[in-house]
Motif scaffolding. Structure first.
Motif, PDB file in Angstrom:
ATOM      1  N   GLU A 137       0.864  -1.179   0.000  1.00  0.00           N
ATOM      2  CA  GLU A 137       0.000   0.000   0.000  1.00  0.00           C
ATOM      3  C   GLU A 137       0.898   1.226   0.000  1.00  0.00           C
ATOM      4  N   ASP A 138       0.702   2.069  -1.026  1.00  0.00           N
ATOM      5  CA  ASP A 138       1.529   3.270  -1.179  1.00  0.00           C
ATOM      6  C   ASP A 138       3.012   2.911  -1.200  1.00  0.00           C
ATOM      7  N   GLY A 139       3.313   1.780  -1.853  1.00  0.00           N
ATOM      8  CA  GLY A 139       4.704   1.362  -1.998  1.00  0.00           C
ATOM      9  C   GLY A 139       5.302   0.715  -0.770  1.00  0.00           C
ATOM     10  N   GLU A 140       4.507   0.529   0.272  1.00  0.00           N
ATOM     11  CA  GLU A 140       5.026  -0.051   1.504  1.00  0.00           C
ATOM     12  C   GLU A 140       4.457  -1.452   1.692  1.00  0.00           C
ATOM     13  N   LEU A 141       5.337  -2.399   2.053  1.00  0.00           N
ATOM     14  CA  LEU A 141       4.912  -3.776   2.293  1.00  0.00           C
ATOM     15  C   LEU A 141       4.105  -3.826   3.586  1.00  0.00           C
ATOM     16  N   VAL A 142       2.845  -4.268   3.482  1.00  0.00           N
ATOM     17  CA  VAL A 142       1.983  -4.291   4.658  1.00  0.00           C
ATOM     18  C   VAL A 142       1.583  -5.699   5.074  1.00  0.00           C
ATOM     19  N   ALA A 143       1.697  -6.682   4.167  1.00  0.00           N
ATOM     20  CA  ALA A 143       1.267  -8.031   4.508  1.00  0.00           C
ATOM     21  C   ALA A 143       1.833  -9.024   3.493  1.00  0.00           C
ATOM     22  N   ILE A 144       1.638 -10.302   3.801  1.00  0.00           N
ATOM     23  CA  ILE A 144       1.970 -11.400   2.890  1.00  0.00           C
ATOM     24  C   ILE A 144       0.675 -12.145   2.584  1.00  0.00           C
TER      25      ILE A 144
END
Length: 587
Positions: free
Chosen positions: A242-249
């Motif tokens: 989200e927005d270039g940021e890893l938030v989950a797998i």
């Protein structure tokens, strides 16, 4: 449609052929991926639209049907085909109708050549968007099929070392023994309580490395179920951003325990087979039904003088010059998996010289194309030995038999002219010489090989052999019930010589028994037997303790060796001789 970056085939529909030709020229000049074909009206366009068209570009005003009507007809059969309305008659009404009919893009014709760059760009964007949508649809369908066909679970978790699950769906309890709610609530933590302790650190490192490099990962690892059982699982996942940021797998996990076990067993078996393949003293290759060699072993390369790379791709008849390609292909086509054939051939070396071979070919059971394993052995020494034996047999049968026939004839004439006790001894000597010649010819001509092996009932063949031997008051017992694979005529030789040996050396009324053994059979008698110190000598050519030729048991051993059987002499339960044959093939 082609994949990304591929050619783009455009159908331009315009009744002004000069303008259509000019538009095609500029579009192809603007982008070398674009190739343009033209149609003068809607009917012609509909006949040519199909899998060979990536985008339709059409004017609004066309003979017969308008560009909007063409668009509606296209959408009825090809709902996802990019369609650009490129018209000189522009209005909000036309644009609205085009949008309602499902147009991909709308562009008004303009003056100057700059419009073609815009049109080319619109075409490329429309086609790439359609291809992207198709690719996404295919991937989604593949994932749906995967979830439907493989027992497992889909999940979303936080990218932390203990992999806390946010959502899990599918066959969670069947896979782990835990219900989905326990994992989602955090009562059971995937990375702490499910992943096998020995695999946790490696799993974390591999997933992080793969996400950094490609954004996706595939891993195999072990888990422990609620009942303490260890299972292997396969997991495929990707990072959610989200927005270039890893938030989950997010990913999918399925049980592959049986597959892992099979692969481990297969790897072990393959390693053993590869070692046997390369270290075999025999020449081995694998070829397909067209005779193309896939895999030669080191021995084949050594014997033929070809490098491995040279043999791969050659036809088998380029190595075995005795093979007729058409006849061989017919034989291969008729062979079922597991079927085998044996024949003699003639291999040609890289330098043009040849040598004789014995060839065994077997069709391998495979899931796709037929493959054949060929095991061959150089029989040059055997062929030379056969030639020498044949020459020896010729000498025995001609140079000895003829003088003996003359001597027998002269003896008969002498018996008519005089009566002497010495003549009977001469006749006995002639008979013994005939027996010796017969035995020598048997050893020389029958050789060390068998032909036409077939299933043979031991008791039946022993009874037939018994009927062909002078046995006097001897008795034959046949408790044997087994069936063996043997050359019938040579097995008869074996029994006949054993029966004669027992009758000649046994007491009057000797009893001979033919019975079953584990992996073979035996022939025993209740005669005087053979002293243990002499049992290894009885098979030597010329060995005899009486009036025999000394070749009978040598022939027995030769027949056994020709079948790849082992033979040994031991004492029987009744104190006589017992010949045991093992390593015998059963049908």
């Amino acid at each position: 449609m082609d994949e990304f970056g591929g050619a783009i085939r455009v159908l331009h529909v315009d009744d002004d052929r000069d303008l259509a030709a000019l538009t095609a020229t500029f579009l192809e000049r603007e982008n070398d991926r674009i190739s343009v074909e033209t149609a003068a009206d809607a009917d012609e366009a509909l006949e040519r639209i199909g899998e060979d068209v990536d985008c339709v570009v059409a004017d609004y005003e066309l003979p017969g049907r308008s560009g909007i009507e063409l668009l509606e007809a296209v959408r009825a059969d090809y709902p996802d085909l990019p369609f650009v309305l490129y018209t000189g008659k522009g209005s909000e009404e036309i644009a609205s109708d085009a949008i309602s009919a499902g147009v991909t893009d709308y562009l008004q014709k303009d003056s100057g050549t700059g419009q073609y760059a815009v049109l080319a760009n619109r075409i490329v964007n429309a086609v790439e968007a359609a291809r992207s949508e198709q690719l996404l649809t295919r991937r989604t369908r593949r994932l749906e099929r995967l979830i439907d066909t493989l027992p497992g679970m889909v999940y979303r978790c936080r990218n932390e070392p203990d992999w806390p699950m946010e959502t899990v769906e599918g066959e969670v309890e069947e896979l782990t023994g835990y219900d989905a709610e326990a994992l989602e609530r955090g009562d059971v933590v995937w990375g702490e309580e499910v992943i096998h302790p020995a695999d946790r650190e490696e799993m974390w490192e591999r997933v992080q490395s793969s996400i950094d490099d490609r954004g996706t990962f595939e891993v195999n690892y072990r888990i422990r179920t609620r009942d303490g059982e260890t299972r292997w699982v396969w997991e495929r996942g990707r990072g959610a951003y989200e927005d270039g940021e890893l938030v989950a797998i997010e990913g999918f996990i399925t049980d592959v325990t049986e597959r892992e076990r099979r692969e481990n067993r297969l790897a072990e078996t393959t390693a053993r087979l590869e070692a046997l393949f390369e270290q075999s003293p025999d020449m081995i290759n694998v070829h397909d039904v067209e005779g193309t060699i896939y895999e030669p072993n080191a021995r084949l390369c050594e014997k033929t003088g070809y490098d491995r790379e040279e043999l791969i791709g050659m036809k088998v008849w380029e190595v075995d010059c005795s093979i007729d390609s058409e006849s061989a292909a017919e034989i291969w086509q008729r062979m079922e998996p597991g079927d085998s054939r044996r024949f003699e051939g003639n291999y040609e070396r890289a330098d043009g010289s040849t040598f004789p071979v014995e060839v065994h070919i077997r069709r391998i059971a495979t899931d796709d194309e037929p493959l054949f394993a060929v095991i061959s052995r150089d029989i040059s020494a055997r062929k030379e030995r056969e030639r020498r034996l044949e020459r020896f047999a010729s000498i025995v049968s001609h140079d000895l038999r003829n003088p003996l026939n003359v001597a027998e004839g002269r003896l008969e004439l002498a018996a008519e002219e005089c009566d002497s006790e010495h003549l009977e001894h001469v006749a006995d000597a002639h008979e013994r010489m005939n027996a010796l010649i017969d035995s020598l010819l048997t050893l020389a001509r029958e050789g060390e090989f068998v032909t036409d092996p077939e299933p043979v009932e031991i008791a039946e063949e022993a009874a037939n052999a018994w009927a062909g031997v002078v046995t006097g008051d001897a008795e034959l017992r046949l408790p044997a019930e087994g069936t063996v694979v043997a050359d019938r005529s040579r097995l008869a030789q074996l029994f006949e010589n054993l029966f004669r040996n027992a009758v000649e050396h046994g007491a009057p009324g000797v009893t001979i028994t033919v019975g079953d053994l584990d992996g073979g059979f035996f022939v025993a008698d209740d005669g005087p037997g053979v002293p243990e110190s002499e049992r290894e000598s009885v098979f030597e050519t010329g060995y005899t303790t009486g009036d025999g030729t000394g070749f009978g048991l040598a022939i027995v051993e030769q027949v056994a060796e020709a079948h790849d059987w082992s033979v040994r002499l031991v004492g029987s339960e009744d104190g006589g001789a017992r010949f045991e044959f093992t390593g015998v093939d059963e049908p």
